[in-house]
Motif scaffolding. Structure first.
Motif, short mmCIF file in Angstrom:
data_model
loop_
_atom_site.label_atom_id
_atom_site.label_comp_id
_atom_site.label_asym_id
_atom_site.label_seq_id
_atom_site.Cartn_x
_atom_site.Cartn_y
_atom_site.Cartn_z
N LYS A 53 54.17 41.99 45.69
CA LYS A 53 54.35 40.92 46.59
C LYS A 53 53.16 40.25 46.76
CE LYS A 53 58.13 42.89 49.09
NZ LYS A 53 58.53 43.80 50.44
N LEU A 54 51.81 40.89 47.07
CA LEU A 54 50.68 40.49 47.15
C LEU A 54 50.18 39.55 45.91
CD1 LEU A 54 48.00 41.49 49.22
CD2 LEU A 54 47.35 40.99 46.96
N LEU A 55 50.34 40.15 44.84
CA LEU A 55 50.04 39.47 43.48
C LEU A 55 50.66 38.20 43.30
CD1 LEU A 55 49.15 42.37 41.06
CD2 LEU A 55 47.48 40.93 42.45
N LEU A 56 51.92 38.21 43.54
CA LEU A 56 52.80 37.13 43.44
C LEU A 56 52.62 36.02 44.40
CD1 LEU A 56 56.41 38.63 42.67
CD2 LEU A 56 54.76 37.46 40.96
N HIS A 61 45.17 31.85 38.73
CA HIS A 61 43.65 32.05 38.39
C HIS A 61 42.66 32.85 39.40
CE1 HIS A 61 43.75 28.95 41.74
NE2 HIS A 61 42.43 29.05 41.71
N ARG A 62 43.46 33.25 40.65
CA ARG A 62 42.79 34.25 41.39
C ARG A 62 43.23 35.66 41.49
NH1 ARG A 62 38.95 31.67 44.93
NH2 ARG A 62 38.74 33.88 45.20
N ARG A 63 44.14 36.05 40.69
CA ARG A 63 44.64 37.04 40.71
C ARG A 63 43.84 38.39 40.22
NH1 ARG A 63 50.83 35.87 38.60
NH2 ARG A 63 51.46 34.86 40.56
N LEU A 64 42.93 38.00 39.40
CA LEU A 64 41.86 39.12 38.78
C LEU A 64 41.04 39.61 39.95
CD1 LEU A 64 41.02 40.81 36.46
CD2 LEU A 64 39.43 38.98 35.88
N ASP A 65 40.74 38.63 40.86
CA ASP A 65 39.67 39.01 41.84
C ASP A 65 40.57 39.63 42.86
OD1 ASP A 65 37.64 37.26 40.74
OD2 ASP A 65 38.16 35.54 41.85
N ALA A 66 41.68 39.46 43.13
CA ALA A 66 42.41 40.16 44.04
C ALA A 66 42.79 41.60 43.53
CB ALA A 66 43.95 39.58 44.23
#
Length: 175
Positions: A53-56, A61-66
């Motif tokens: 849920k958080l990744l979605l 473009h910011r998911r890798l950092d997350a």
């Protein structure tokens, strides 16, 4: 990173023992090798559903950092369940404080050395012959005033030699 297009499942699906689909949100970030151990920590701390849920919610473009942040926090929580990565932050802050204090001390000592021409005139550089390679060693001569009394107080000699050596290498050319 992952091999889910033609090969096996991503690290997350491998850990969860499910089939990895093309639209798997974890596949780009958890490869089948190291991704399994990283996802195991993330799953243990945050859970697969919450992580998905958080990744979605995060822009692509910011998911890798997350994911990097999630993995770091999860691995820190596994190592230290109470403080997690905060223990690392406290440790780094303490190191910064110690280094700032050391830098302040060194700058004060260098300033003292720069302002004392009498002290600088007493330093001579002579070769150090007991080593296999050429080094220089500082010889500090005592300087006295007209009354033959010592004009400066002797700090600890090893600290003084270290500071003088640093000063000479930075500010005085030894040709």
């Amino acid at each position: 990173m992952s091999n889910n297009g033609g090969g096996g499942p991503c690290g997350a699906c491998k850990f969860l023992r499910r089939k990895c689909v093309k639209s798997c949100v974890f596949a780009p970030y958890f490869d089948s090798d190291q991704g399994t151990t990283h996802f195991a920590a993330v799953h243990r701390v945050f859970g697969a559903s919450n992580t998905s849920k958080l990744l979605l919610r995060v822009p692509p473009h910011r998911r890798l950092d997350a994911v990097v942040s999630l993995c770091y926090e999860a691995l820190s929580r596994v190592r230290d369940p109470v403080y997690g990565c905060v223990a690392n932050i406290f440790s780094l802050q303490q190191q910064v404080i110690n280094l700032q204090e050391e830098l302040t001390y060194i700058r004060a000592r260098i300033s003292m050395l720069q302002q004392s021409p009498l002290f600088l005139s007493t330093i001579s550089v002579v070769p150090f012959e007991h080593a296999k390679f050429e080094q220089t060693s500082l010889v500090l001569h005592e300087c006295s005033n007209n009354d033959d009394t010592l004009t400066r107080q002797e700090p600890e000699e090893s600290d003084l030699e270290m500071l003088a050596r640093e000063f000479l290498t930075k500010y005085v050319s030894t040709n």
